[in-house]
Design an enzyme around this catalytic site. Structure first.
Site, mmCIF file in Angstrom:
data_model
loop_
_atom_site.group_PDB
_atom_site.id
_atom_site.type_symbol
_atom_site.label_atom_id
_atom_site.label_comp_id
_atom_site.label_asym_id
_atom_site.label_seq_id
_atom_site.Cartn_x
_atom_site.Cartn_y
_atom_site.Cartn_z
ATOM 1 N N ASP A 1 0.765 -1.391 0.165
ATOM 2 C CA ASP A 1 0.198 -0.122 -0.209
ATOM 3 C C ASP A 1 0.792 1.437 -0.070
ATOM 4 O O ASP A 1 1.947 1.371 0.607
ATOM 5 C CB ASP A 1 -0.881 -0.113 1.340
ATOM 6 N N GLU B 1 -14.357 -1.426 -2.031
ATOM 7 C CA GLU B 1 -14.439 -1.530 -0.505
ATOM 8 C C GLU B 1 -15.820 -0.872 -0.245
ATOM 9 O O GLU B 1 -15.960 0.471 -0.871
ATOM 10 C CB GLU B 1 -13.322 -1.034 0.168
HETATM 11 O O1 KIV Z 1 -4.863 -1.703 3.914
HETATM 12 C C1 KIV Z 1 -5.624 -2.780 3.800
HETATM 13 O O2 KIV Z 1 -5.599 -3.678 4.372
HETATM 14 C C2 KIV Z 1 -6.536 -2.596 2.583
HETATM 15 C C3 KIV Z 1 -7.484 -3.750 2.545
HETATM 16 C C4 KIV Z 1 -8.601 -3.666 3.455
HETATM 17 C C5 KIV Z 1 -8.070 -3.822 1.004
HETATM 18 O O3 KIV Z 1 -6.514 -1.634 1.926
#
Ligand code: KIV
Length: 282
Positions: A89, A188
């Site tokens: 991320d 989401e």
């Molecule tokens: O940070 C995370 O765990 C996410 C998921 C919920 C898709 O972005």
């Protein structure tokens, strides 16, 4: 069915799963042991999510997470050498300032061991950043709907696209994310009907979380799936184990054994040779 192939999963493998009914499975992983467990269970994608901030680092939301945090956890996941694709991320403010800044931050995560990055949003500002990443040959997973980094703008963690107009706008964001070069997109916190509509409109796989059964795959947070140190889970979570309860029971037993003097036993202690022991001062 458990995976039999040992070929590492790549971005093209994920893209090829669109419309195959071979649903994608993504799970968050933040360290080597969780990555090994998820990989052994046949998970396709390990997401080093910024949810690490909430479920591991104890923050109230994801906004405090830094690129260095994600890089640190991505490196740990990568050291497990999983077969699954590692997606990291991009945290809040790491892809908001300029395309150069965005590419630099993403490169840090790729160097830590990720094969792709994920970022939130589908507005023109985000599209510009996705295009810069794709131009730098960094594969990007999109993420739209209830985007946790937009918590303040959305007024909390609230289900999105609850009107026909909002659903139409979200579909435009989904198409923009696809057009800008994302290889898949997370949907989401949106009604199942809207997720189904978007999934039908796109040529890239959709991966749902709180978005109903009609996506091309599903993702959950490791600690929610196994009830490990999380409190009340959201409605969309199905918990398959209660590791939290089992862990507390195990630790309680350890506390009792130490207090009663039954731990450690002789078998759990190292022994000094008798001859050496006799030379010790009384
Ligand atoms: O940070 C995370 O765990 C996410 C998921 C919920 C898709 O972005």
């Amino acid at each position: 069915m458990p995976k039999t192939s040992i070929t590492p999963i790549t971005v093209p493998h994920i893209q090829a799963r669109k419309n195959t009914n071979d649903y994608l499975v993504m799970l968050t992983a933040y360290d080597a042991p969780t990555a090994k467990l998820a990989d052994a269970a046949g998970v396709d994608i390990l997401l080093v999510g910024d949810s690490v901030g909430m479920v591991v680092l104890g923050y109230e939301d994801t906004l405090s997470v830094q690129v260095e945090d994600i890089a640190h956890h991505t490196a740990a996941v990568s050291r497990a050498k999983p077969n699954a694709l590692i997606v990291a991320d991009l945290p809040w403010m790491s892809y908001h300032l300029s395309p150069e800044d965005t590419v630099k931050n993403a490169a840090q995560l790729i160097r830590a061991g990720a094969a792709a990055v994920k970022l939130e949003g589908g507005t023109p500002a985000r599209v510009k950043m996705i295009q810069a990443l794709v131009d730098a040959e960094i594969p990007v997973m999109g993420h739209i709907g209830l985007t946790p980094q937009s918590k303040n703008a959305m007024g909390g963690f609230k289900v999105q696209a609850k009107t026909a107009e909002a659903a139409r706008q979200l579909t435009e964001h989904a198409k923009a994310v696809e057009y800008s070069g994302c290889f898949s997109v997370v949907l989401e916190g949106i009604p199942a009907t809207v997720a189904k509509h978007i999934t039908n409109q796109l040529n890239i796989p959709t991966i749902g979380i709180g978005a109903g059964p009609d996506c091309d795959g599903q993702v959950l947070v490791f600690h929610d799936l196994l009830q490990f140190g999380t409190g009340q889970s959201p409605k969309f979570v199905r918990s398959y184990e209660n590791l939290g309860e089992r862990a507390t029971a195990g630790i309680k037993k350890f506390v009792e054994d130490v207090k009663s003097g039954s731990f450690p036993s002789g078998n759990e202690s190292y022994k000094l040779d008798e001859g050496e022991a006799s030379l010790l001062e009384p």
